[in-house]
Scaffold this active site. Structure first.
Site, PDB file in Angstrom:
ATOM      1  N   GLU A   1       0.799  -1.241   0.000  1.00  0.00           N
ATOM      2  CA  GLU A   1       0.000   0.000   0.000  1.00  0.00           C
ATOM      3  C   GLU A   1       0.830   1.290   0.000  1.00  0.00           C
ATOM      4  O   GLU A   1       0.611   2.182   0.819  1.00  0.00           O
ATOM      5  CB  GLU A   1      -0.959  -0.003   1.199  1.00  0.00           C
ATOM      6  CG  GLU A   1      -1.911  -1.184   1.206  1.00  0.00           C
ATOM      7  CD  GLU A   1      -2.697  -1.348   2.515  1.00  0.00           C
ATOM      8  OE1 GLU A   1      -2.690  -0.422   3.342  1.00  0.00           O
ATOM      9  OE2 GLU A   1      -3.313  -2.407   2.698  1.00  0.00           O
TER      10      GLU A   1
ATOM     11  N   GLU B   1      -6.102 -10.781  -1.018  1.00  0.00           N
ATOM     12  CA  GLU B   1      -6.859 -10.613   0.239  1.00  0.00           C
ATOM     13  C   GLU B   1      -8.365 -10.571  -0.010  1.00  0.00           C
ATOM     14  O   GLU B   1      -9.091  -9.770   0.570  1.00  0.00           O
ATOM     15  CB  GLU B   1      -6.418  -9.318   0.953  1.00  0.00           C
ATOM     16  CG  GLU B   1      -4.928  -9.251   1.209  1.00  0.00           C
ATOM     17  CD  GLU B   1      -4.484  -8.015   1.996  1.00  0.00           C
ATOM     18  OE1 GLU B   1      -5.342  -7.342   2.594  1.00  0.00           O
ATOM     19  OE2 GLU B   1      -3.274  -7.738   2.002  1.00  0.00           O
TER      20      GLU B   1
HETATM   21  O1  9MR Z   1      -6.639  -8.557   8.959  1.00  0.00           O
HETATM   22  C1  9MR Z   1      -5.729  -7.679   9.559  1.00  0.00           C
HETATM   23  C2  9MR Z   1      -6.278  -7.224  10.911  1.00  0.00           C
HETATM   24  O2  9MR Z   1      -6.317  -8.313  11.802  1.00  0.00           O
HETATM   25  C3  9MR Z   1      -5.421  -6.088  11.466  1.00  0.00           C
HETATM   26  O3  9MR Z   1      -6.010  -5.603  12.664  1.00  0.00           O
HETATM   27  C4  9MR Z   1      -5.329  -4.989  10.426  1.00  0.00           C
HETATM   28  C5  9MR Z   1      -4.520  -3.804  10.897  1.00  0.00           C
HETATM   29  O4  9MR Z   1      -4.688  -2.760  10.002  1.00  0.00           O
HETATM   30  O5  9MR Z   1      -4.732  -5.514   9.250  1.00  0.00           O
HETATM   31  C6  9MR Z   1      -5.524  -6.478   8.648  1.00  0.00           C
HETATM   32  O6  9MR Z   1      -4.934  -6.921   7.447  1.00  0.00           O
HETATM   33  C7  9MR Z   1      -4.713  -5.934   6.439  1.00  0.00           C
HETATM   34  C8  9MR Z   1      -3.558  -6.406   5.610  1.00  0.00           C
HETATM   35  O7  9MR Z   1      -2.446  -6.628   6.430  1.00  0.00           O
HETATM   36  C9  9MR Z   1      -3.204  -5.392   4.521  1.00  0.00           C
HETATM   37  N1  9MR Z   1      -4.358  -5.088   3.702  1.00  0.00           N
HETATM   38  C10 9MR Z   1      -5.549  -4.705   4.439  1.00  0.00           C
HETATM   39  C11 9MR Z   1      -5.890  -5.770   5.466  1.00  0.00           C
HETATM   40  C12 9MR Z   1      -7.178  -5.428   6.148  1.00  0.00           C
HETATM   41  O8  9MR Z   1      -7.020  -4.237   6.869  1.00  0.00           O
END
Ligand code: 9MR
Length: 387
Positions: free
Chosen positions: A181, A296
């Site tokens: 990102e 994802e």
């Molecule tokens: O699924 C993840 C969640 O458990 C965390 O709290 C969060 C923190 O921002 O990140 C989530 O995963 C993210 C991923 O690492 C990157 N793309 C977006 C995902 C959803 O936020």
């Protein structure tokens, strides 16, 4: 057929194509792109049947694709049903949080690989690939980061981090989401770059540096640039597609060891898709010699109806419509959902529903029974061209 109708009128003329092309609804007209609105029509007649009982990983493999999911170590170790479902359905596993700075580097001089190692050996024991997520991100940095990292030492920290983590898993990782990102045109910076701590500390070259360091430490892993908000038919997503493509072109023209684009695909159930724009984007990415991974995938159902049967059909329609577009592009080699069962999904916290009913974004319900989403993914794999 709509020769005399105005573009606006045409925009609202949808024909149901459930029995024809599989898309739920499409806007037709001479001068406008067909647009898929998977949620707009009552699709109670849409056919989501699948043939046979094969799990998703087998259907994917039959087309030269990989299917898998993200998962947390704690829930995988403690939930037997999740464990069995992951083993049955997945050909690749990725840790949802365990390899992010916050968890893997609790102190500046301490690396904690315990959770990641547990998952790597779980994957190995069950014949699954393991995929790393993520080395450079603006979120989930540890508390100490702000106090300790500054312009003088940021490069040392970044290089040390990437080298240590990728070396630790060298030979075990199928792919690594190296940078996550980095683009956000809304921030208004040059080249659409996101206003991230890494950009502030190191300037735009931090991206290229990250790939060079990762390639040196683990020359075998597929190095991925992972990005969100690329999928829908909105000006915001279009701007992001344009900026991401420019970034990839620049990195490739400089000989950066970058091998693939990850399109996250956190889809909005009430969003729309423009097949032409999406296909063109994927084909432009492929023409740079890059592979593409859906990294994802899930569908946000916050704005969809309460009735879970109606809602499930809309979510499944979005899955199948989206995957049928994306899998048309042969550079796409993998599909990972962000979780497998509705019992464990980040969306329960982030996009809860106002009617209080649980969100239903994933292939299995909260009792680990396959839902129509599972059928939709199976159908998309079954219909995908072979790689
Ligand atoms: O699924 C993840 C969640 O458990 C965390 O709290 C969060 C923190 O921002 O990140 C989530 O995963 C993210 C991923 O690492 C990157 N793309 C977006 C995902 C959803 O936020």
């Amino acid at each position: 057929m709509f020769k005399n109708s105005s573009p606006n009128r045409r925009r609202f003329l949808y024909i149901a194509l459930s029995g024809l092309a599989g898309a739920t609804a499409i806007a037709v007209g001479k001068n406008i792109d067909p647009i898929y609105y998977s949620h707009t029509l009552d699709n109670s007649k849409r056919d989501f049947r699948v043939t046979g009982q094969d799990p998703l990983k087998k259907r994917a493999a039959a087309k030269g694709l990989i299917y898998g999911a993200a998962c947390g170590q704690g829930i995988l170790a403690s939930d037997k049903n999740l464990k069995a479902s992951i083993v049955r359905e997945c050909g690749v596993l990725t840790p949802e949080n365990e390899l992010k700075w916050q968890f893997v580097r609790p102190r500046p001089d301490v690396f904690d690989f315990s959770r990641g190692d547990w998952m790597a050996s779980f994957a190995r024991a069950h014949n699954m690939l393991f995929q790393g997520h993520t080395l450079v991100w603006h979120q989930q940095l540890p508390e100490w980061f702000k106090e300790v990292v500054n312009r003088q030492n940021a490069e040392k920290f970044l290089v040390e981090h990437i080298t240590t983590v990728t070396k630790h898993y060298a030979g075990q990782m199928h792919a690594w989401d190296v940078v996550n990102e980095a683009i956000k045109p809304k921030d208004g910076l040059k080249a659409g770059l996101r206003q991230s701590p890494w950009l502030k500390l190191l300037g735009p070259d931090y991206i290229e540096l990250a790939y060079r360091v990762a390639a040196q430490a683990d020359p075998k892993a597929m190095l991925v640039y992972n990005e969100n908000d690329l999928e829908h038919n909105t000006p915001e997503h279009e701007a992001k597609r344009t900026a991401v493509l420019k970034l990839l072109e620049r990195l490739k023209s400089r000989g950066t060891p970058l091998h693939a684009l990850g399109i996250q695909s956190h889809l909005l159930g009430h969003g729309s898709l423009n097949p032409r724009k999406l296909r063109n984007f994927l084909s432009d990415v492929a023409s740079l010699g890059l592979k593409i991974l859906v990294t994802e995938l899930d569908v946000i159902d916050q704005k969809l109806p309460s009735d879970s049967m109606v809602r499930d059909r809309m979510i499944a329609a979005m899955y199948e419509d989206y995957l049928s577009i994306v899998l048309d592009e042969r550079a796409v080699i993998a599909v990972l959902t962000w979780g497998l069962s509705d019992k464990h999904t980040w969306l329960s916290m982030v996009t809860p529903r106002s009617d209080g009913s649980p969100v239903r974004p994933l292939p299995l319900d909260s009792n680990f029974k396959p839902k129509l989403v599972w059928n939709a993914i199976a159908r998309a794999f079954d219909q995908a061209p072979k790689r």
